[in-house]
Design a protein around this motif. Sequence first.
Motif, PDB file in Angstrom:
ATOM      1  N   ALA A 140       0.832  -1.204   0.000  1.00 40.57           N
ATOM      2  CA  ALA A 140       0.000   0.000   0.000  1.00 40.57           C
ATOM      3  C   ALA A 140       0.868   1.256   0.000  1.00 40.57           C
ATOM      4  O   ALA A 140       0.600   2.217  -0.745  1.00 40.57           O
ATOM      5  CB  ALA A 140      -0.928  -0.010   1.219  1.00 40.57           C
TER       6      ALA A 140
ATOM      7  N   GLU B  80      -5.723   9.016   2.813  1.00 41.36           N
ATOM      8  CA  GLU B  80      -6.297   7.855   2.155  1.00 41.36           C
ATOM      9  C   GLU B  80      -5.530   6.584   2.526  1.00 41.36           C
ATOM     10  O   GLU B  80      -6.127   5.533   2.796  1.00 41.36           O
ATOM     11  CB  GLU B  80      -6.272   8.050   0.640  1.00 41.36           C
ATOM     12  CG  GLU B  80      -6.826   6.867  -0.136  1.00 41.36           C
ATOM     13  CD  GLU B  80      -6.606   7.012  -1.631  1.00 41.36           C
ATOM     14  OE1 GLU B  80      -6.812   6.014  -2.350  1.00 41.36           O
ATOM     15  OE2 GLU B  80      -6.217   8.110  -2.091  1.00 41.36           O
TER      16      GLU B  80
ATOM     17  N   ARG C 102      -6.461   5.235   5.937  1.00 43.61           N
ATOM     18  CA  ARG C 102      -7.734   4.495   5.941  1.00 43.61           C
ATOM     19  C   ARG C 102      -7.558   3.092   5.369  1.00 43.61           C
ATOM     20  O   ARG C 102      -8.132   2.119   5.891  1.00 43.61           O
ATOM     21  CB  ARG C 102      -8.782   5.281   5.141  1.00 43.61           C
ATOM     22  CG  ARG C 102      -9.211   6.592   5.791  1.00 43.61           C
ATOM     23  CD  ARG C 102     -10.421   7.174   5.096  1.00 43.61           C
ATOM     24  NE  ARG C 102     -10.110   7.577   3.722  1.00 43.61           N
ATOM     25  CZ  ARG C 102      -9.694   8.785   3.375  1.00 43.61           C
ATOM     26  NH1 ARG C 102      -9.508   9.722   4.314  1.00 43.61           N
ATOM     27  NH2 ARG C 102      -9.461   9.086   2.121  1.00 43.61           N
ATOM     28  N   VAL C 103      -6.765   2.972   4.318  1.00 41.22           N
ATOM     29  CA  VAL C 103      -6.531   1.655   3.718  1.00 41.22           C
ATOM     30  C   VAL C 103      -5.796   0.744   4.697  1.00 41.22           C
ATOM     31  O   VAL C 103      -6.144  -0.434   4.849  1.00 41.22           O
ATOM     32  CB  VAL C 103      -5.738   1.798   2.406  1.00 41.22           C
ATOM     33  CG1 VAL C 103      -5.299   0.424   1.883  1.00 41.22           C
ATOM     34  CG2 VAL C 103      -6.562   2.519   1.349  1.00 41.22           C
TER      35      VAL C 103
ATOM     36  N   ARG D 120      -8.103  -0.591   7.327  1.00 36.14           N
ATOM     37  CA  ARG D 120      -8.973  -1.653   6.826  1.00 36.14           C
ATOM     38  C   ARG D 120      -8.211  -2.964   6.649  1.00 36.14           C
ATOM     39  O   ARG D 120      -8.740  -4.042   6.928  1.00 36.14           O
ATOM     40  CB  ARG D 120      -9.597  -1.227   5.495  1.00 36.14           C
ATOM     41  CG  ARG D 120     -10.582  -0.064   5.642  1.00 36.14           C
ATOM     42  CD  ARG D 120     -10.976   0.482   4.296  1.00 36.14           C
ATOM     43  NE  ARG D 120     -11.791   1.693   4.425  1.00 36.14           N
ATOM     44  CZ  ARG D 120     -12.105   2.482   3.404  1.00 36.14           C
ATOM     45  NH1 ARG D 120     -11.684   2.197   2.184  1.00 36.14           N
ATOM     46  NH2 ARG D 120     -12.849   3.554   3.607  1.00 36.14           N
ATOM     47  N   VAL D 121      -6.969  -2.873   6.181  1.00 36.94           N
ATOM     48  CA  VAL D 121      -6.151  -4.074   6.017  1.00 36.94           C
ATOM     49  C   VAL D 121      -5.911  -4.742   7.368  1.00 36.94           C
ATOM     50  O   VAL D 121      -6.019  -5.972   7.503  1.00 36.94           O
ATOM     51  CB  VAL D 121      -4.811  -3.738   5.329  1.00 36.94           C
ATOM     52  CG1 VAL D 121      -3.838  -4.908   5.419  1.00 36.94           C
ATOM     53  CG2 VAL D 121      -5.046  -3.375   3.872  1.00 36.94           C
TER      54      VAL D 121
ATOM     55  N   THR E 271      -5.981  -4.385  -1.227  1.00 36.94           N
ATOM     56  CA  THR E 271      -5.169  -3.164  -1.161  1.00 36.94           C
ATOM     57  C   THR E 271      -5.083  -2.485  -2.524  1.00 36.94           C
ATOM     58  O   THR E 271      -5.302  -1.269  -2.645  1.00 36.94           O
ATOM     59  CB  THR E 271      -3.755  -3.505  -0.656  1.00 36.94           C
ATOM     60  OG1 THR E 271      -3.840  -4.107   0.631  1.00 36.94           O
ATOM     61  CG2 THR E 271      -2.891  -2.254  -0.581  1.00 36.94           C
TER      62      THR E 271
ATOM     63  N   THR F 129      -8.581  -1.065  -3.681  1.00 37.55           N
ATOM     64  CA  THR F 129      -9.010   0.109  -2.911  1.00 37.55           C
ATOM     65  C   THR F 129      -8.238   1.356  -3.327  1.00 37.55           C
ATOM     66  O   THR F 129      -8.819   2.436  -3.500  1.00 37.55           O
ATOM     67  CB  THR F 129      -8.821  -0.143  -1.409  1.00 37.55           C
ATOM     68  OG1 THR F 129      -9.511  -1.335  -1.028  1.00 37.55           O
ATOM     69  CG2 THR F 129      -9.350   1.019  -0.600  1.00 37.55           C
ATOM     70  N   LEU F 130      -6.925   1.232  -3.494  1.00 39.08           N
ATOM     71  CA  LEU F 130      -6.124   2.392  -3.870  1.00 39.08           C
ATOM     72  C   LEU F 130      -6.423   2.837  -5.297  1.00 39.08           C
ATOM     73  O   LEU F 130      -6.351   4.033  -5.599  1.00 39.08           O
ATOM     74  CB  LEU F 130      -4.639   2.065  -3.713  1.00 39.08           C
ATOM     75  CG  LEU F 130      -4.142   2.014  -2.261  1.00 39.08           C
ATOM     76  CD1 LEU F 130      -2.691   1.570  -2.204  1.00 39.08           C
ATOM     77  CD2 LEU F 130      -4.291   3.374  -1.587  1.00 39.08           C
TER      78      LEU F 130
ATOM     79  N   GLY G  29      -9.482   4.877  -5.098  1.00 36.14           N
ATOM     80  CA  GLY G  29      -9.131   6.177  -4.529  1.00 36.14           C
ATOM     81  C   GLY G  29      -8.474   7.090  -5.542  1.00 36.14           C
ATOM     82  O   GLY G  29      -8.716   8.310  -5.545  1.00 36.14           O
TER      83      GLY G  29
END
Length: 773
Positions: A435, A686, A689-690, A693-694, A734, A737-738, A741
């Motif tokens: 990430a 951002e 937040r990732v 969640r991971v 990961t 999600t990125l 974003g």
Amino acid sequence: MHGLLREGGLDRFYALAGDDVSPAVVSDTERSLTWLEPLLPTSREGIVTLELDVQGIHCAACVWLMNEVFRRRSQHGEIIVNPTLGTVRLRFGNDFDVRAFVLEVERFGYQFGPPRKEAKRGDAGLALRLGISAALTINVMLFSLSFHLGLTRTDGEVFALFTWLSAALSTLTVAIGGWPFFRSAALSLRSGVLHLDVPIALGIALVYVTSLVQLIATKGSGDHAYFDTLNTFITLMLLGRFIQERVLLRNRRFLLEDDGADGLMVRVVRAGHVELVPAPRVRAGDELLVARGDVVPVDAELLGSAPALISMDWINGEAAPRRVTPGVTDSSAALIEAGSFNAGASALHARARQNFTDSRLVALLRAPVERSVGTHRHQQLWNAVAKRWVITVLGVSALGFLAWLPFSPSRALDVAVALLVITCPCAVGIAIPLAYELMQSRLRRGGFYSRGADLLDRLTDVRTLVFDKTGTLTLGRLELIAPRELEHLTPTAREIAFNLAVRSSHPVSVAIARALDAHHPRFDASAEVIEVPGEGMHWTRPDGVWRLGGRPTELTCNGVRIASLQTREVLRTDARNTVRTLGEKYALHLLSGDSNARVSALATELGISQSRAHGQLSPEEKGARVAQLEGVLFLGDGVNDSRAFEAALAAGTPAIDRPVMPSRSDFFLVGEGLDPLVAALDGAQELRRVVQRVLALSLAYNVFAIAFTLAGFMSPVAAAISMPASTLSLLAFTVTTLRRGQKRLEARTEARAATLPPLFHPWPSTSNRSSGG
């Protein structure tokens, strides 16, 4: 930059670069090549080899460009560009002009320097360990696959051979691939601070030892060994570490190395000979020969009869150069302050008034204070996670062993080992580093280069943004306030003004000449233009005496004003929009060594509160003001910002063409805009937040896997499948999600750009034109 490439027939650069074209760094001023002189051989017989560092290599297109420029200048030499390390090796003969080659390549935004970059021992070591571990893991997995598909002890020597080969190869993987984690964990325990390498090293050691004990206890049966899972885990952890370090290493090598004061070379005239010496060897009374663009390392007195033009923006942020007049020994008008640059068109002579040890540059160029490891809030959080992880893993494994011990001692050991395997910190070891790497790569493409491993974590704590003025919010060059005033001049007056301005190296004249050039004036080579100190440029013609100069700058004929040509500093391309956007989330401050009037005017233009805009600050005063604020990100460019850099939570520079500060910053920006800073601050939030969640998904997986293992259902086969499967799932989450974003960020950026006012200044009204706007 595009024009330079097209003009030089170098269009292939874009075909090679594809979509990887990064922002260019273009400077209006020609860099001094004083640093190159001691590297050149005194004799040019035969083939000469020269090693240089280079700043600004992005991709294969950059390598091709340097090769092509070299090929056009030398038919018999050789150039080897190392883009990984950022170095160039030249081999050339007597017909090759090194200085011309360096200047031509630097036109495209690169910078050369002395060879100070070195391939550190550990740089290639991690990649080598990863490669070896991956190869060993593949072989161990092949052996294990045969076991899972039915190879048993009844198959005789083949089974025994595969079993012991798995153990032997696993031993090599633990020794080679596990070493970075064992070493880091040992240093962590020795310092009394637990970090996430401790649970990784502990898991590797315990799984290896218990698997080996089981193998020996069962006389090579291998039924309960976890060698395949162990190898996969080590390789994945090494991959995560490699990903984590790769981008930061590339960003650091992008720049030239900083050698502090020893990197400043000075020409000293001694006994009629000119010597090139490091700045620390300058003594009071030395006669200095300072070429155009060179720095004066000590307070000095100007010699000779001609005045000199010096720039002090590196020291005090004053954009306009200052004229120094020789012979006025008791006045500051004759003093050249330490840290000034020769901004004139020719070299100047000066006598040092002090030893370098007494120069103000000594304190400003001192080695930066290292940030204490583990003191930042986020690092303390990771240390706490590591501590709880170690305690939880050991506690759960012990619980499983004790719970199964009354029923089956051998099964109790199996459960304990399985718990160690399935609770491996894969999320921390590879998903989170991935990430960070993806975010770093995204920001790098936009022009934001991070140099600190924990910078993105620190950016989430930023509450205040402090800007320097000259070279930071502005580009350090001047422009006409009202360029349309030139349209009201007659063609003859425009040509006269151009011929006056183009013959001066003063920044005001350069700005006027650049604006007039758009009208295609004719250069008169026969014009007898003279420069009068303090009055500007004079040209006596049949129609009168024309003059360009004064404060404010005016074009006059026989004393009658023809036009008032006032200038101002050029703002960075997106400074207004960027400051407006940042002001919605952060407290903004403007600190500068320039005059209060200029600082106040810029603050008003950008919408920064006057109570937070301060000028005429010394480096120490800047640092003190930054230290009084909370959560400061400081953006500056000069050595006068060094104290503020040390006091800030994070510090960076948009001026990588300036010496010293880029290599001491936490980040640097490439290009003329400031929008990459907005992207970095948003990206850091951002990324947080990732990561959260991971970690939550990893925790949920571990809770389920622990319950499954305590119930006695986890076999070596299930562990071998579940561990990489969970890791791949986290990696997919990961990346997905990125990417989402990134698309949302692009949409918001386009929407914001559509609603904001244009970047350029509005033209002045007609009523202002008579007074010069």
